[in-house]
Every structure is written in C-alpha cells, then in structure tokens.
Design a protein around this motif. Structure first.
Motif, PDB file in Angstrom:
ATOM      1  N   GLN A   1       2.245 -39.898   5.696  1.00  0.00           N
ATOM      2  CA  GLN A   1       2.209 -41.191   6.390  1.00  0.00           C
ATOM      3  C   GLN A   1       0.874 -41.404   7.109  1.00  0.00           C
ATOM      4  OE1 GLN A   1       5.778 -41.333   8.777  1.00  0.00           O
ATOM      5  NE2 GLN A   1       7.060 -41.685   6.986  1.00  0.00           N
ATOM      6  N   ILE A   2      -0.191 -41.144   6.360  1.00  0.00           N
ATOM      7  CA  ILE A   2      -1.548 -41.419   6.838  1.00  0.00           C
ATOM      8  C   ILE A   2      -2.245 -42.249   5.767  1.00  0.00           C
ATOM      9  CG2 ILE A   2      -1.707 -39.322   8.253  1.00  0.00           C
ATOM     10  CD1 ILE A   2      -3.374 -38.069   5.998  1.00  0.00           C
ATOM     11  N   SER A   3      -3.387 -42.793   6.093  1.00  0.00           N
ATOM     12  CA  SER A   3      -4.089 -43.625   5.115  1.00  0.00           C
ATOM     13  C   SER A   3      -4.903 -42.765   4.147  1.00  0.00           C
ATOM     14  CB  SER A   3      -5.027 -44.606   5.825  1.00  0.00           C
ATOM     15  OG  SER A   3      -6.122 -43.918   6.385  1.00  0.00           O
ATOM     16  N   VAL A   4      -5.160 -43.334   2.985  1.00  0.00           N
ATOM     17  CA  VAL A   4      -6.019 -42.690   1.994  1.00  0.00           C
ATOM     18  C   VAL A   4      -7.409 -42.494   2.603  1.00  0.00           C
ATOM     19  CG1 VAL A   4      -7.157 -43.017  -0.246  1.00  0.00           C
ATOM     20  CG2 VAL A   4      -4.720 -43.537   0.005  1.00  0.00           C
ATOM     21  N   LYS A   5      -7.854 -43.460   3.388  1.00  0.00           N
ATOM     22  CA  LYS A   5      -9.169 -43.367   4.051  1.00  0.00           C
ATOM     23  C   LYS A   5      -9.258 -42.135   4.954  1.00  0.00           C
ATOM     24  CE  LYS A   5     -11.629 -47.002   2.884  1.00  0.00           C
ATOM     25  NZ  LYS A   5     -12.894 -46.842   2.184  1.00  0.00           N
ATOM     26  N   THR A   6      -8.152 -41.788   5.618  1.00  0.00           N
ATOM     27  CA  THR A   6      -8.141 -40.589   6.461  1.00  0.00           C
ATOM     28  C   THR A   6      -8.362 -39.348   5.611  1.00  0.00           C
ATOM     29  OG1 THR A   6      -6.718 -41.598   8.117  1.00  0.00           O
ATOM     30  CG2 THR A   6      -6.741 -39.178   8.047  1.00  0.00           C
ATOM     31  N   LEU A   7      -7.691 -39.259   4.473  1.00  0.00           N
ATOM     32  CA  LEU A   7      -7.894 -38.115   3.573  1.00  0.00           C
ATOM     33  C   LEU A   7      -9.344 -38.081   3.082  1.00  0.00           C
ATOM     34  CD1 LEU A   7      -4.596 -38.273   1.480  1.00  0.00           C
ATOM     35  CD2 LEU A   7      -5.225 -36.543   3.181  1.00  0.00           C
ATOM     36  N   GLN A   8      -9.889 -39.230   2.749  1.00  0.00           N
ATOM     37  CA  GLN A   8     -11.277 -39.295   2.290  1.00  0.00           C
ATOM     38  C   GLN A   8     -12.237 -38.838   3.399  1.00  0.00           C
ATOM     39  OE1 GLN A   8     -11.413 -43.411   1.091  1.00  0.00           O
ATOM     40  NE2 GLN A   8     -10.533 -42.976  -0.928  1.00  0.00           N
TER      41      GLN A   8
ATOM     42  N   TRP B   1     -11.495 -36.800   5.890  1.00  0.00           N
ATOM     43  CA  TRP B   1     -11.316 -35.356   6.043  1.00  0.00           C
ATOM     44  C   TRP B   1     -12.104 -34.586   4.996  1.00  0.00           C
ATOM     45  CZ3 TRP B   1      -5.307 -34.762   6.912  1.00  0.00           C
ATOM     46  CH2 TRP B   1      -4.982 -35.243   8.190  1.00  0.00           C
ATOM     47  N   ARG B   2     -12.095 -35.080   3.758  1.00  0.00           N
ATOM     48  CA  ARG B   2     -12.868 -34.394   2.711  1.00  0.00           C
ATOM     49  C   ARG B   2     -14.347 -34.396   3.061  1.00  0.00           C
ATOM     50  NH1 ARG B   2      -9.464 -37.351  -0.790  1.00  0.00           N
ATOM     51  NH2 ARG B   2     -11.202 -38.643  -1.492  1.00  0.00           N
ATOM     52  N   GLY B   3     -14.840 -35.518   3.566  1.00  0.00           N
ATOM     53  CA  GLY B   3     -16.240 -35.608   3.967  1.00  0.00           C
ATOM     54  C   GLY B   3     -16.579 -34.673   5.109  1.00  0.00           C
ATOM     55  N   LEU B   4     -15.634 -34.456   5.996  1.00  0.00           N
ATOM     56  CA  LEU B   4     -15.813 -33.557   7.139  1.00  0.00           C
ATOM     57  C   LEU B   4     -15.464 -32.106   6.797  1.00  0.00           C
ATOM     58  CD1 LEU B   4     -14.198 -35.810   9.905  1.00  0.00           C
ATOM     59  CD2 LEU B   4     -16.642 -35.333   9.568  1.00  0.00           C
ATOM     60  N   GLN B   5     -15.052 -31.875   5.560  1.00  0.00           N
ATOM     61  CA  GLN B   5     -14.632 -30.558   5.075  1.00  0.00           C
ATOM     62  C   GLN B   5     -13.499 -29.988   5.910  1.00  0.00           C
ATOM     63  OE1 GLN B   5     -18.244 -28.243   4.810  1.00  0.00           O
ATOM     64  NE2 GLN B   5     -18.902 -29.333   2.977  1.00  0.00           N
ATOM     65  N   THR B   6     -12.511 -30.836   6.151  1.00  0.00           N
ATOM     66  CA  THR B   6     -11.307 -30.426   6.864  1.00  0.00           C
ATOM     67  C   THR B   6     -10.105 -30.878   6.031  1.00  0.00           C
ATOM     68  OG1 THR B   6     -10.199 -30.457   9.001  1.00  0.00           O
ATOM     69  CG2 THR B   6     -11.181 -32.514   8.272  1.00  0.00           C
ATOM     70  N   GLY B   7      -8.910 -30.567   6.475  1.00  0.00           N
ATOM     71  CA  GLY B   7      -7.727 -30.933   5.700  1.00  0.00           C
ATOM     72  C   GLY B   7      -7.452 -29.929   4.610  1.00  0.00           C
TER      73      GLY B   7
ATOM     74  N   MET C   1       0.361 -31.088  -8.875  1.00  0.00           N
ATOM     75  CA  MET C   1      -0.747 -31.669  -8.117  1.00  0.00           C
ATOM     76  C   MET C   1      -0.357 -33.071  -7.668  1.00  0.00           C
ATOM     77  SD  MET C   1      -3.936 -30.433 -10.443  1.00  0.00           S
ATOM     78  CE  MET C   1      -5.181 -30.356  -9.168  1.00  0.00           C
ATOM     79  N   MET C   2      -0.915 -33.469  -6.533  1.00  0.00           N
ATOM     80  CA  MET C   2      -0.645 -34.795  -5.999  1.00  0.00           C
ATOM     81  C   MET C   2      -1.943 -35.585  -5.913  1.00  0.00           C
ATOM     82  SD  MET C   2       1.978 -33.905  -2.883  1.00  0.00           S
ATOM     83  CE  MET C   2       2.623 -35.550  -2.704  1.00  0.00           C
ATOM     84  N   THR C   3      -1.832 -36.889  -6.091  1.00  0.00           N
ATOM     85  CA  THR C   3      -2.974 -37.766  -5.878  1.00  0.00           C
ATOM     86  C   THR C   3      -3.156 -37.986  -4.381  1.00  0.00           C
ATOM     87  OG1 THR C   3      -1.679 -39.800  -5.916  1.00  0.00           O
ATOM     88  CG2 THR C   3      -2.485 -38.979  -8.045  1.00  0.00           C
ATOM     89  N   GLU C   4      -4.293 -38.570  -4.016  1.00  0.00           N
ATOM     90  CA  GLU C   4      -4.488 -38.862  -2.592  1.00  0.00           C
ATOM     91  C   GLU C   4      -3.504 -39.927  -2.122  1.00  0.00           C
ATOM     92  OE1 GLU C   4      -8.576 -40.003  -1.957  1.00  0.00           O
ATOM     93  OE2 GLU C   4      -8.484 -41.567  -3.461  1.00  0.00           O
ATOM     94  N   GLN C   5      -3.098 -40.825  -3.000  1.00  0.00           N
ATOM     95  CA  GLN C   5      -2.098 -41.833  -2.634  1.00  0.00           C
ATOM     96  C   GLN C   5      -0.748 -41.171  -2.350  1.00  0.00           C
ATOM     97  OE1 GLN C   5      -4.125 -42.117  -5.346  1.00  0.00           O
ATOM     98  NE2 GLN C   5      -5.431 -43.816  -4.752  1.00  0.00           N
ATOM     99  N   GLU C   6      -0.364 -40.230  -3.211  1.00  0.00           N
ATOM    100  CA  GLU C   6       0.913 -39.539  -3.016  1.00  0.00           C
ATOM    101  C   GLU C   6       0.912 -38.724  -1.728  1.00  0.00           C
ATOM    102  OE1 GLU C   6       2.197 -38.938  -7.694  1.00  0.00           O
ATOM    103  OE2 GLU C   6       0.841 -37.487  -6.758  1.00  0.00           O
TER     104      GLU C   6
END
Length: 70
Positions: A29-36, A38-44, A18-23
């Motif tokens: 090469q995207i920001s942690v905020k982008t992953l966050q 995407w989770r809110g938008l239920q994508t990724g 498993m990987m952390t959002e930082q990893e």
C-alpha cells in the motif's frame, strides 16, 4: 514410471515467484514512485532489472525484507 508431464515438470526445476513494482506497491500500500525512489537510494528490497528495463522483485527477497522490518 512417471508420465511425460511428470518428467517435464522435473526438468523445469523450482518455480521462482517474482512481483512487478505495481504488484508490490499494492501489497505494501505504497506508491510505485516510492519503490522507484528507494531503488535510487539503494534501499528497500533487492530487485532485478530485466533486459527490457522492467523491474521485478523476488518473493523470497520481499519476505526477507518484511521479516527484517517486523
């Protein structure tokens, strides 16, 4: 007969990577905020939220998402 360490290894089962959002943000090469976001938008990629509210991504899910987007 196998050694004690062989038996211990057999009883544990497969390793789940498993990987952390930082990893993951470093891998892609995207920001942690982008992953966050995407989770809110239920994508990724699929993710797991642990009891301590930490987020983890299974490597198999990351690879499947990458293959889908290639």
């Amino acid at each position: 007969m196998g050694s004690a360490s062989d038996k211990a290894r057999e009883s544990v089962g497969p390793t789940v990577v498993m990987m952390t959002e930082q990893e993951l943000s470093l891998r892609w090469q995207i920001s942690v905020k982008t992953l966050q976001r995407w989770r809110g938008l239920q994508t990724g990629p699929k993710f797991t939220k642990l009891q301590n509210r930490a987020v983890r991504y299974h490597l198999d899910d990351i690879k499947a998402y990458e293959a889908q987007r290639a």
